[in-house]
Design an enzyme around this catalytic site. Structure first.
Site, PDB file in Angstrom:
ATOM      1  N   PRO A 175      -5.140   5.100  -2.661  1.00 43.97           N
ATOM      2  CA  PRO A 175      -5.841   4.214  -2.836  1.00 43.97           C
ATOM      3  C   PRO A 175      -5.567   3.431  -0.917  1.00 43.97           C
ATOM      4  CG  PRO A 175      -4.612   3.231  -4.414  1.00 43.97           C
ATOM      5  CD  PRO A 175      -4.570   4.994  -3.622  1.00 43.97           C
ATOM      6  N   ASP A 208      -0.551   3.190   1.659  1.00 50.69           N
ATOM      7  CA  ASP A 208      -0.653   3.468   0.475  1.00 50.69           C
ATOM      8  C   ASP A 208      -0.640   1.801  -0.690  1.00 50.69           C
ATOM      9  OD1 ASP A 208      -0.628   4.335  -2.245  1.00 50.69           O
ATOM     10  OD2 ASP A 208       0.619   6.136  -1.853  1.00 50.69           O
ATOM     11  N   HIS A 209      -1.917   1.419  -0.977  1.00 53.34           N
ATOM     12  CA  HIS A 209      -1.514   0.009  -1.555  1.00 53.34           C
ATOM     13  C   HIS A 209      -0.886   0.453  -3.595  1.00 53.34           C
ATOM     14  CE1 HIS A 209      -2.680  -3.805  -1.950  1.00 53.34           C
ATOM     15  NE2 HIS A 209      -4.123  -3.530  -1.996  1.00 53.34           N
ATOM     16  N   ARG A 210      -0.816   1.792  -3.417  1.00 48.19           N
ATOM     17  CA  ARG A 210       0.196   1.797  -4.963  1.00 48.19           C
ATOM     18  C   ARG A 210       1.094   1.437  -4.564  1.00 48.19           C
ATOM     19  NH1 ARG A 210      -0.661   7.914  -6.058  1.00 48.19           N
ATOM     20  NH2 ARG A 210      -0.150   8.086  -3.895  1.00 48.19           N
ATOM     21  N   ILE A 219       2.690  -0.518  -1.710  1.00 46.69           N
ATOM     22  CA  ILE A 219       2.936  -1.233  -0.398  1.00 46.69           C
ATOM     23  C   ILE A 219       1.087  -2.188  -0.732  1.00 46.69           C
ATOM     24  CG2 ILE A 219       2.673  -2.070   1.680  1.00 46.69           C
ATOM     25  CD1 ILE A 219       3.868   1.265   2.035  1.00 46.69           C
TER      26      ILE A 219
END
Length: 425
Positions: free
Chosen positions: A223, A397-399, A401
């Site tokens: 994501p 990477d929203h997982r 950060i």
């Protein structure tokens, strides 16, 4: 005893490769460290060195061979005292057989299916005649026998213009009781309408296949969140000019990208929550910043790594980056020089690109996309002035950060670029 030279695994993900070029021939004497071949892996074209000593008794796999599996015997080396002529060649790797195209089995005739018979007859005609879908429809409407029409399209293909000029009423009468004729597999039709577009084809290299696979996986499984800042570059450009004057006697010339690599590395150390990587159900936080730098090479892209960029001087970064880029373009990087890295930077400013969103290079969790520095109206000390402004976009990477942590990294990166002495302290 003869030594089987096997296809090596030149990267952790390599399962097969292309034997691009032999650098030796049968009868040549080789020693440990001698270059034997150039092998195209899923990452780059690399040179393969000899480990053993002896004479090349037999080359099993010819240069240019694709899809050679890791571990397959590619050549045989005769050791000291062995007669080359007595060495038995190992069997060449078996080519993967393509499944034979199976002709369609004709369906058994039904006792009473009057509506289906015309379709079967039409399929038989289509199987024998090369025509575009539109030409087929028009021929049916006008009653034109496709078998009696000469095609003016590529490879004699019948197109709309041929049907327009043909006389109607010549199509054979479709009998509902006719026995269907088994047809060959239909020829592939063009996807661009009536006419084939002139084109050339080129086989995808192992590198291009890997780029396609990895980028697809990255966009499907990571994501992405994008954060952009505008950076005033005038102080950085001034410092670069001053440093280049002092480095001139040493033959070193800093690029803007060298300073940006340093700024990103220092920012990552100052904001460690962005210097991370997802590893299964664990989050790795790195203690140094190894920056992967995107370099365009013939046939693709590779990312040589400036290790410990946060602690290296600008002159070290510049010298190292120049060497890495040169060897990357020559296909001579070693595996550890492009495998790894904690974050990436991709600069398209030299092409005049104002800003763009880069795709994260897994397993990394961020990449910085750099646009061109341009003269723009900019507010400085509450007054509108002209300044050199560069847009930078971080992909995160929203997982791994959070948005706030990514924003903090962008803020620190901007401050370091606008006050560049801070990255040298």
């Amino acid at each position: 005893m003869p030594i089987n030279l096997q296809m090596p695994a030149l990267s952790p993900t390599m399962e097969e490769g292309t034997l691009s070029k032999w650098l030796v021939k049968e009868g040549d004497t080789v020693s440990s460290g001698d270059l034997l071949a150039e092998i195209e892996t899923d990452k780059a074209t690399m040179e393969f060195e000899a480990i053993d000593e002896g004479v090349i008794a037999k080359i099993v796999v010819a240069e240019g061979t694709d899809n050679v599996k890791v571990g397959d015997v590619i050549a045989i080396i005769a050791e000291d005292g062995e007669e080359v002529s007595d060495v038995e060649a190992a069997p060449a790797p078996k080519a993967t057989a393509k499944p034979a195209v199976k002709a369609p089995t004709p369906a058994p005739a039904s006792k009473a299916e009057p509506a289906a018979a015309p379709q079967k007859m039409e399929a038989a005609v289509d199987g024998r005649v090369k025509a575009s879908p539109l030409a087929r429809r028009l021929a049916e409407q006008k009653g034109v026998d496709l078998a009696a029409v000469s095609g003016s399209g590529p490879s004699g293909r019948i197109v709309k213009a041929d049907i327009d000029s043909a006389k109607g009423g010549t199509a054979p009468v479709k009998s509902e009781t006719a026995t269907p004729v088994p047809s060959a597999a239909p020829a592939p039709t063009a996807t661009s309408g009536d006419f084939d577009i002139p084109h050339s084809t080129e086989k995808l290299s192992g590198m291009r296949k890997t780029i396609a696979r990895r980028l697809t996986e990255a966009k499907q499984t990571i994501p992405h969140i994008y954060l952009t800042v505008d950076i005033e570059l005038d102080k950085l450009l001034k410092l670069r000019g001053e440093l280049n004057k002092s480095l001139e006697p040493r033959g070193i010339k800093l690029s803007v990208n060298d300073l940006l690599i340093k700024a990103l590395a220092v920012a990552l150390v100052q904001v460690p929550k962005c210097n991370v990587s997802i590893d299964g159900d664990q989050l790795k936080t790195f203690e140094r910043a190894d920056i992967s730098v995107a370099v365009s090479i013939p046939g693709g892209l590779i990312t040589p790594i400036v290790t410990s960029a946060d602690s290296k001087s600008l002159s070290q970064i510049s010298t190292e980056m120049g060497d890495l880029a040169e060897r990357a373009k020559a296909g001579k990087l070693k595996m550890h020089e492009y495998q790894g890295g904690t974050a990436s930077i991709s600069n398209m400013g030299m092409f005049g690109i104002k800003n763009f969103d880069a795709v994260i290079n897994p397993p990394q969790a961020m990449i910085m996309a750099i646009g061109a520095g341009q003269k723009r109206p900019h507010v400085i000390d509450d007054s509108l002035q002209i300044a050199t402004i560069m847009s930078a976009t971080g992909s995160f990477d929203h997982r791994a950060i959070d948005g706030a942590d990514g924003a903090q990294l962008m803020k620190v990166f901007k401050e370091l670029c606008e006050n560049p002495l801070g990255m040298l302290a």
